[in-house]
Motif scaffolding. Structure first.
Motif, mmCIF file in Angstrom:
data_model
loop_
_atom_site.group_PDB
_atom_site.id
_atom_site.type_symbol
_atom_site.label_atom_id
_atom_site.label_comp_id
_atom_site.label_asym_id
_atom_site.label_seq_id
_atom_site.Cartn_x
_atom_site.Cartn_y
_atom_site.Cartn_z
ATOM 1 N N PHE A 385 0.920 -1.048 0.042
ATOM 2 C CA PHE A 385 0.175 -0.220 0.000
ATOM 3 C C PHE A 385 1.008 1.152 0.037
ATOM 4 O O PHE A 385 1.987 1.104 0.324
ATOM 5 N N ASP A 386 0.383 2.160 -0.262
ATOM 6 C CA ASP A 386 0.895 3.614 -0.269
ATOM 7 C C ASP A 386 0.011 4.429 1.047
ATOM 8 O O ASP A 386 0.678 5.297 1.756
ATOM 9 N N GLY A 387 -0.910 3.965 1.310
ATOM 10 C CA GLY A 387 -1.719 4.567 2.535
ATOM 11 C C GLY A 387 -2.659 3.585 2.934
ATOM 12 O O GLY A 387 -2.879 2.451 2.568
ATOM 13 N N ILE A 388 -3.269 3.811 4.289
ATOM 14 C CA ILE A 388 -4.246 2.970 5.173
ATOM 15 C C ILE A 388 -5.602 3.847 4.950
ATOM 16 O O ILE A 388 -5.438 5.005 5.724
ATOM 17 N N ASN A 389 -6.779 3.331 4.878
ATOM 18 C CA ASN A 389 -7.896 3.957 5.028
ATOM 19 C C ASN A 389 -8.464 3.617 6.180
ATOM 20 O O ASN A 389 -9.149 2.266 6.319
ATOM 21 N N LEU A 390 -8.170 4.070 7.323
ATOM 22 C CA LEU A 390 -8.639 3.425 8.817
ATOM 23 C C LEU A 390 -9.947 4.015 9.091
ATOM 24 O O LEU A 390 -10.793 4.837 8.903
ATOM 25 N N ALA A 391 -10.624 2.733 9.680
ATOM 26 C CA ALA A 391 -11.974 2.899 10.098
ATOM 27 C C ALA A 391 -11.981 2.495 11.874
ATOM 28 O O ALA A 391 -11.333 1.653 12.211
#
Length: 444
Positions: A385-391
């Protein structure tokens, strides 16, 4: 500068898919999904922690069985416009369907958000797999997969063309010369294609980041191809480390094949971290969350969403999984096809398939702050990944991540210690797109 992780925040409200029990948590306001102050608090907390973006999902069809958050929630662009006035740096990404919108109106709405926020808007392009949406827009049939993705590509291209209607210096506003607009810097699009005929020009100028950032969530062949052609950010499915690696490599390869710089497409995987003081406490909390959310009737309804909100309750639960392949083409085809294949291969009943929709699966990002930071670093360095979509389920759990994990990532040089820019593009390391009509370089 060395490569760094990007972080986005995806608010759950009272509970999205699979979070059937979240609304019962005393820490979650029962009106969270329609309370603008809930989103403002989330955005401000994420901005304080230097996150790249706030991400808002959306759909335009429900029935009573849908996730609680979906039943009663705010429209993304209206919501994000309000959040924009209470934040300064964090990106604002809203979901909007290319199947059930018109390019001119959507281009204007996102351009407005982009100006309101000072260049922080992003559009998550979806093609809508809820077949019932068609009836909300006066249509008898939901378009098939190929039609939806063909329309999506042209929709994005038209929208980007409209965003270039004004060159950057189109408004001299010179009182002495009595010149407000330089007409030579205003351009009509005059597009005529397979799906759209749009004259233009758009009646709004470009923002400091040139155009809103295009996001997409491509899983199928058509979805991956669309992402590689037009997306600048992708919400990826995640899965195992190996699956995430395969997806990452495939998207970057496709992007390069279209003559684009692979560094100009940022891949975000989904992450629902469970952080606690110790690994044991985090694993215990993860199991508790599963027990709170495990509702068979809701799982059965969630299964139906992949098949166009099909009502599986009309079938015998302990009979073999029914023949519903014909529903996959106009629903969530990739997921539906995988479900059918697994049911046939393992000879599963409908009950067993429904149970599998919300099976207990350990998140790789569960543990103490150090364990979670270690895993994030491992996945990042492995090229997933380049980033994480956090929840996060609650504000408390968001704060645990911000206070415990983020400082460790910063100490290791993996995450920023200050914003690099005032725009979403600037913080993601994306270029400002040049106006197609301008002879000079794009301005920042």
């Amino acid at each position: 500068m060395s490569r760094r992780i990007h972080l986005a925040l995806h608010p759950y409200g009272v509970g999205g898919p699979g979070q059937h029990g979240l609304w019962k948590d005393p820490r979650v306001a029962k009106n969270a999904s329609i309370d603008v102050n809930y989103y403002i608090r989330q955005a401000q907390a994420a901005e304080h922690a230097l996150f790249d973006a706030l991400f808002i999902v959306d759909s335009q069809f429900i029935n009573a069985t849908y996730p609680h958050h979906y039943l009663n929630r705010l429209e993304p662009l209206t919501l994000l416009s309000a959040v924009a006035t209470h934040t300064r740096h964090i990106g604002l990404v809203g979901t909007a369907s290319s199947t059930y919108n018109a390019p001119f109106n959507l281009a204007r709405r996102f351009a407005s958000l982009d100006l309101i926020s000072g260049g922080r808007a992003g559009w998550n392009v979806v093609t809508s797999f809820d077949t019932g949406t068609a009836r909300n827009f006066g249509l008898d049939e939901h378009p098939d997969y190929a039609s939806r993705y063909g329309r999506a590509l042209e929709f994005v291209q038209v929208t980007q063309g409209l965003w270039d209607s004004y060159e950057n210096d189109a408004f001299p506003a010179d009182v002495e010369r009595n010149v407000f607009l330089d007409p030579s810097k205003l351009h009509a699009l005059n597009h005529e294609g397979e799906h759209f005929k749009v004259a233009g020009p758009l009646n709004i100028s470009r923002s400091p980041q040139g155009q809103p950032v295009i996001f997409q969530a491509g899983v199928s062949e058509e979805g991956r191809d669309l992402a590689a052609r037009v997306a600048e950010g992708i919400y990826a499915p995640g899965g195992s480390l190996e699956e995430a690696q395969e997806y990452y490599v495939d998207i970057k390869r496709r992007t390069a094949a279209y003559g684009r710089d692979p560094e100009h497409i940022k891949i975000f995987i989904h992450g629902g971290p469970v952080v606690a003081a110790t690994d044991e406490a985090a694993r215990r909390r993860e199991r508790e969350i599963f027990e709170e959310d495990n509702d068979f009737d809701r799982n059965l309804a969630l299964l139906g969403r992949s098949f166009g909100a099909y009502d599986f309750s009309v079938h015998e639960l302990d009979a073999p999984f029914p023949e519903v392949a014909h529903l996959a083409e106009k629903g969530g085809r990739t997921n539906a096809t995988q479900i059918i294949a697994r049911a046939k291969e393992q000879n599963l009943t409908l009950r067993e398939v429904a149970d599998s929709v919300n099976q207990f699966r350990r998140s790789p990002f569960t543990g103490s702050p150090r364990t979670v930071a270690d895993t994030i670093e491992q996945w990042f360095e492995a090229g997933t990944f380049d980033g994480i979509n956090l929840a996060f389920r609650t504000d408390d759990e968001l704060e645990l991540f911000i206070d415990g994990v983020v400082p460790l990532l910063q100490k290791r040089g993996l995450f920023r210690t200050a914003y690099e820019a005032d725009t979403l593009r600037g913080n993601l390391g994306l270029p400002v797109p040049a106006n197609r009509y301008s002879r000079g370089p794009a301005s920042a």
